[in-house]
Scaffold this motif. Structure first.
Motif, PDB file in Angstrom:
ATOM      1  N   PHE A  97      51.193 -77.158  85.019  1.00  0.00           N
ATOM      2  CA  PHE A  97      51.965 -76.020  84.611  1.00  0.00           C
ATOM      3  C   PHE A  97      53.181 -76.643  84.083  1.00  0.00           C
ATOM      4  CE2 PHE A  97      55.412 -73.850  85.948  1.00  0.00           C
ATOM      5  CZ  PHE A  97      55.393 -72.388  85.258  1.00  0.00           C
ATOM      6  N   HIS A  98      54.015 -77.508  84.857  1.00  0.00           N
ATOM      7  CA  HIS A  98      55.324 -77.998  84.400  1.00  0.00           C
ATOM      8  C   HIS A  98      55.417 -78.880  83.332  1.00  0.00           C
ATOM      9  CE1 HIS A  98      57.518 -75.937  87.663  1.00  0.00           C
ATOM     10  NE2 HIS A  98      56.609 -76.479  88.656  1.00  0.00           N
ATOM     11  N   TYR A  99      54.378 -79.723  83.253  1.00  0.00           N
ATOM     12  CA  TYR A  99      54.223 -80.602  82.049  1.00  0.00           C
ATOM     13  C   TYR A  99      54.010 -79.753  80.645  1.00  0.00           C
ATOM     14  CZ  TYR A  99      52.953 -84.598  79.181  1.00  0.00           C
ATOM     15  OH  TYR A  99      52.827 -85.341  78.082  1.00  0.00           O
ATOM     16  N   SER A 100      53.088 -78.725  80.738  1.00  0.00           N
ATOM     17  CA  SER A 100      52.944 -77.898  79.646  1.00  0.00           C
ATOM     18  C   SER A 100      54.375 -77.376  79.248  1.00  0.00           C
ATOM     19  CB  SER A 100      51.712 -76.856  79.997  1.00  0.00           C
ATOM     20  OG  SER A 100      50.598 -77.759  80.247  1.00  0.00           O
ATOM     21  N   ARG A 101      54.741 -76.681  79.948  1.00  0.00           N
ATOM     22  CA  ARG A 101      55.927 -75.665  79.869  1.00  0.00           C
ATOM     23  C   ARG A 101      57.090 -76.656  79.295  1.00  0.00           C
ATOM     24  NH1 ARG A 101      60.290 -73.835  84.091  1.00  0.00           N
ATOM     25  NH2 ARG A 101      59.458 -75.740  85.080  1.00  0.00           N
ATOM     26  N   LEU A 102      57.327 -77.837  80.051  1.00  0.00           N
ATOM     27  CA  LEU A 102      58.267 -78.568  79.293  1.00  0.00           C
ATOM     28  C   LEU A 102      57.894 -79.284  77.880  1.00  0.00           C
ATOM     29  CD1 LEU A 102      59.477 -80.625  82.589  1.00  0.00           C
ATOM     30  CD2 LEU A 102      60.520 -78.647  81.483  1.00  0.00           C
ATOM     31  N   ARG A 103      56.800 -79.569  77.759  1.00  0.00           N
ATOM     32  CA  ARG A 103      56.358 -80.171  76.540  1.00  0.00           C
ATOM     33  C   ARG A 103      56.574 -79.184  75.150  1.00  0.00           C
ATOM     34  NH1 ARG A 103      58.026 -84.259  78.096  1.00  0.00           N
ATOM     35  NH2 ARG A 103      56.784 -85.518  78.985  1.00  0.00           N
ATOM     36  N   MET A 104      56.333 -77.881  75.507  1.00  0.00           N
ATOM     37  CA  MET A 104      56.272 -76.809  74.691  1.00  0.00           C
ATOM     38  C   MET A 104      57.793 -76.672  74.129  1.00  0.00           C
ATOM     39  SD  MET A 104      53.328 -75.310  73.740  1.00  0.00           S
ATOM     40  CE  MET A 104      52.102 -76.192  74.087  1.00  0.00           C
ATOM     41  N   ARG A 105      58.725 -76.597  75.189  1.00  0.00           N
ATOM     42  CA  ARG A 105      60.057 -76.321  75.032  1.00  0.00           C
ATOM     43  C   ARG A 105      60.741 -77.704  74.230  1.00  0.00           C
ATOM     44  NH1 ARG A 105      61.948 -74.114  80.956  1.00  0.00           N
ATOM     45  NH2 ARG A 105      61.543 -71.985  80.454  1.00  0.00           N
ATOM     46  N   GLU A 106      60.270 -78.854  74.369  1.00  0.00           N
ATOM     47  CA  GLU A 106      60.673 -79.963  73.853  1.00  0.00           C
ATOM     48  C   GLU A 106      60.389 -79.865  72.526  1.00  0.00           C
ATOM     49  OE1 GLU A 106      60.645 -83.470  77.375  1.00  0.00           O
ATOM     50  OE2 GLU A 106      59.326 -83.542  75.537  1.00  0.00           O
ATOM     51  N   ALA A 107      59.167 -79.339  72.107  1.00  0.00           N
ATOM     52  CA  ALA A 107      58.718 -79.149  70.758  1.00  0.00           C
ATOM     53  C   ALA A 107      59.499 -78.060  69.983  1.00  0.00           C
ATOM     54  CB  ALA A 107      57.006 -78.899  70.588  1.00  0.00           C
ATOM     55  N   GLY A 108      60.247 -77.326  70.707  1.00  0.00           N
ATOM     56  CA  GLY A 108      61.025 -76.067  70.211  1.00  0.00           C
ATOM     57  C   GLY A 108      60.498 -74.761  70.417  1.00  0.00           C
TER      58      GLY A 108
END
Length: 98
Positions: free
Chosen positions: A23-34
């Motif tokens: 959950f956290h990894y997916s959410r953070l990676r999506m945010r990092e990608a903009g």
């Protein structure tokens, strides 16, 4: 240079038993990608995950409109089994897919 997902809005679905790492990894990676990331809970706003961590949603599936999103992430754990039992979740994902 613009981020890969800049300007896109992504829903991350949440239910009890979610694998918190996914959950956290997916959410953070999506945010990092903009991407703008919105956490959508199945029927409530607060859940306990697989490892007993508490995670909060921004809104529930009944408040979410698939037309407002460009994509969806369904993290693993026990959550997908519970999510697929809710017709509103199925309709939300199907509408995004179509």
């Amino acid at each position: 240079m613009p981020s890969q997902l800049e300007g896109l809005r992504v829903a991350v679905l949440l239910e009890r038993g979610v694998n918190e790492v996914e959950f956290h990894y997916s959410r953070l990676r999506m945010r990092e990608a903009g991407a703008e990331v919105v956490v959508v809970g199945n029927e409530q706003l607060e859940y306990v995950g697989e490892n007993l961590g508490t995670t909060k949603a921004d809104l529930t599936i009944d408040e979410a409109d698939a037309g407002d999103f460009d994509g969806v992430v369904i993290p693993g754990g026990l959550a997908p089994e519970k999510l697929r039992q809710n017709r509103a979740v199925i309709d939300f994902v199907r509408e995004l897919y179509e």
